[in-house]
Design a protein around this motif. Sequence first.
Motif, PDB file in Angstrom:
ATOM      1  N   LYS A   1       0.884  -1.065   0.185  1.00 15.81           N
ATOM      2  CA  LYS A   1       0.025   0.118  -0.039  1.00 15.81           C
ATOM      3  C   LYS A   1       0.811   1.205   0.040  1.00 15.81           C
ATOM      4  O   LYS A   1       1.780   1.351   0.761  1.00 15.81           O
ATOM      5  CB  LYS A   1      -0.919   0.034   1.307  1.00 15.81           C
TER       6      LYS A   1
ATOM      7  N   SER B   1      -4.708   6.318  -1.504  1.00 14.39           N
ATOM      8  CA  SER B   1      -3.765   5.225  -1.389  1.00 14.39           C
ATOM      9  C   SER B   1      -3.990   4.449  -2.364  1.00 14.39           C
ATOM     10  O   SER B   1      -4.884   4.371  -3.018  1.00 14.39           O
ATOM     11  CB  SER B   1      -3.739   4.663  -0.045  1.00 14.39           C
ATOM     12  N   ARG B   2      -3.012   3.642  -2.941  1.00 12.01           N
ATOM     13  CA  ARG B   2      -3.129   2.648  -3.929  1.00 12.01           C
ATOM     14  C   ARG B   2      -2.639   1.161  -3.269  1.00 12.01           C
ATOM     15  O   ARG B   2      -1.491   1.082  -2.618  1.00 12.01           O
ATOM     16  CB  ARG B   2      -2.243   2.813  -5.116  1.00 12.01           C
ATOM     17  N   HIS B   3      -3.406   0.436  -3.189  1.00 17.17           N
ATOM     18  CA  HIS B   3      -3.117  -1.178  -2.793  1.00 17.17           C
ATOM     19  C   HIS B   3      -2.955  -2.156  -3.918  1.00 17.17           C
ATOM     20  O   HIS B   3      -3.992  -2.283  -4.735  1.00 17.17           O
ATOM     21  CB  HIS B   3      -4.368  -1.822  -2.141  1.00 17.17           C
TER      22      HIS B   3
ATOM     23  N   GLU C   1      -8.022   3.746  -2.777  1.00 23.39           N
ATOM     24  CA  GLU C   1      -8.683   4.163  -1.426  1.00 23.39           C
ATOM     25  C   GLU C   1      -8.537   5.766  -1.325  1.00 23.39           C
ATOM     26  O   GLU C   1      -7.479   5.934  -1.217  1.00 23.39           O
ATOM     27  CB  GLU C   1      -8.487   3.518  -0.286  1.00 23.39           C
TER      28      GLU C   1
ATOM     29  N   ASP D   1     -13.488   3.100  -1.718  1.00 25.52           N
ATOM     30  CA  ASP D   1     -12.579   2.195  -2.277  1.00 25.52           C
ATOM     31  C   ASP D   1     -13.230   1.863  -3.728  1.00 25.52           C
ATOM     32  O   ASP D   1     -14.534   1.823  -3.925  1.00 25.52           O
ATOM     33  CB  ASP D   1     -12.676   0.664  -1.643  1.00 25.52           C
TER      34      ASP D   1
ATOM     35  N   SER E   1      -5.456  -8.122   4.002  1.00 28.92           N
ATOM     36  CA  SER E   1      -5.842  -6.725   3.321  1.00 28.92           C
ATOM     37  C   SER E   1      -5.387  -5.514   4.102  1.00 28.92           C
ATOM     38  O   SER E   1      -5.768  -5.561   5.314  1.00 28.92           O
ATOM     39  CB  SER E   1      -7.340  -6.806   2.790  1.00 28.92           C
TER      40      SER E   1
ATOM     41  N   SER F   1      -6.898  -2.325   3.074  1.00 29.12           N
ATOM     42  CA  SER F   1      -7.943  -1.462   2.708  1.00 29.12           C
ATOM     43  C   SER F   1      -9.305  -1.500   4.101  1.00 29.12           C
ATOM     44  O   SER F   1      -9.084  -2.662   4.687  1.00 29.12           O
ATOM     45  CB  SER F   1      -8.717  -1.601   1.678  1.00 29.12           C
TER      46      SER F   1
END
Length: 280
Positions: free
Chosen positions: A86, A102-104, A111, A136, A251, A253
């Motif tokens: 993340k 953010s990017r997962h 997100e 999300d 996870s 998120s």
Amino acid sequence: MKKFLIPLCLFFAVAAHSQDDLLKSIDSSQVEESYSTATFKALQLVTLQTTKMPAKKEFYFVVSHRFGTVKDGLDSFFGLDNATTKLGGIYGVTDWLSVSLSRHTLNKMYETGAKYRMARQDAHFPVDIVGYSVADINTFLEEDQYPGLESKHRMTYVQQLLISRKISQKLSLELVPSFIHKNLYNPELENDNQFSFGGGGRYKITKRLSVNLEYMHNFDNPGFYENPLSVGLDVETGGHVFQLIFTNSQSMSESGYLTNASGEWNKGDFFFGFNLYRVF
């Protein structure tokens, strides 16, 4: 429901008792406005958010990792072969409002969130209260797997209320009721609306070291999903806080952590990871 009402009552009973003691120690003719500080040193307890807020114009760069399950042993080098990442940023718009993006890598998810302070613990009020709203976007979903898939079906929304109390210089507790709505509804797996309740705490061991614990119970929980249970260690090192984590959910998120925990602690099925926050 009783088993959740009892800790809730105990939480506020301790808060009320501590508040009475605090008020007795203050000369009524010399009351000063003094908010509780350093309830939490990090923006996250483990994966859950805390009531800590960035200062105005303060920027946090976030790097988080969750590796694969340790139960596979050397086959996956105890999960290190299966890392997810993340990357994100958090900006303090004001002292009471921050925004995040953010990017997962897990589910190729984006997100965005907003965190806003509603009340602060002081001599007249026993707890900090902060709202946290998250949206999300799951870009991993494919139309061949979900016929009729539309952009709106990729969306998941989470609304949380963060309620914390600094009990002492070493101990802080937090309660977190959460509501989750998923636009993509699969009746075989889950409800589109889910409610969870739980929280956790932080215990300060040394000036720069604390141990954290959190647990969330899902009231709409399919039998093959577990309730998320995580333990972490906060290490303060100058300009950033480094968090070592053991959890039964890979996870990072909010929606994934709350509703898709798959690991079983009693079977050695859990994930190692870390959070790293750098302040600018």
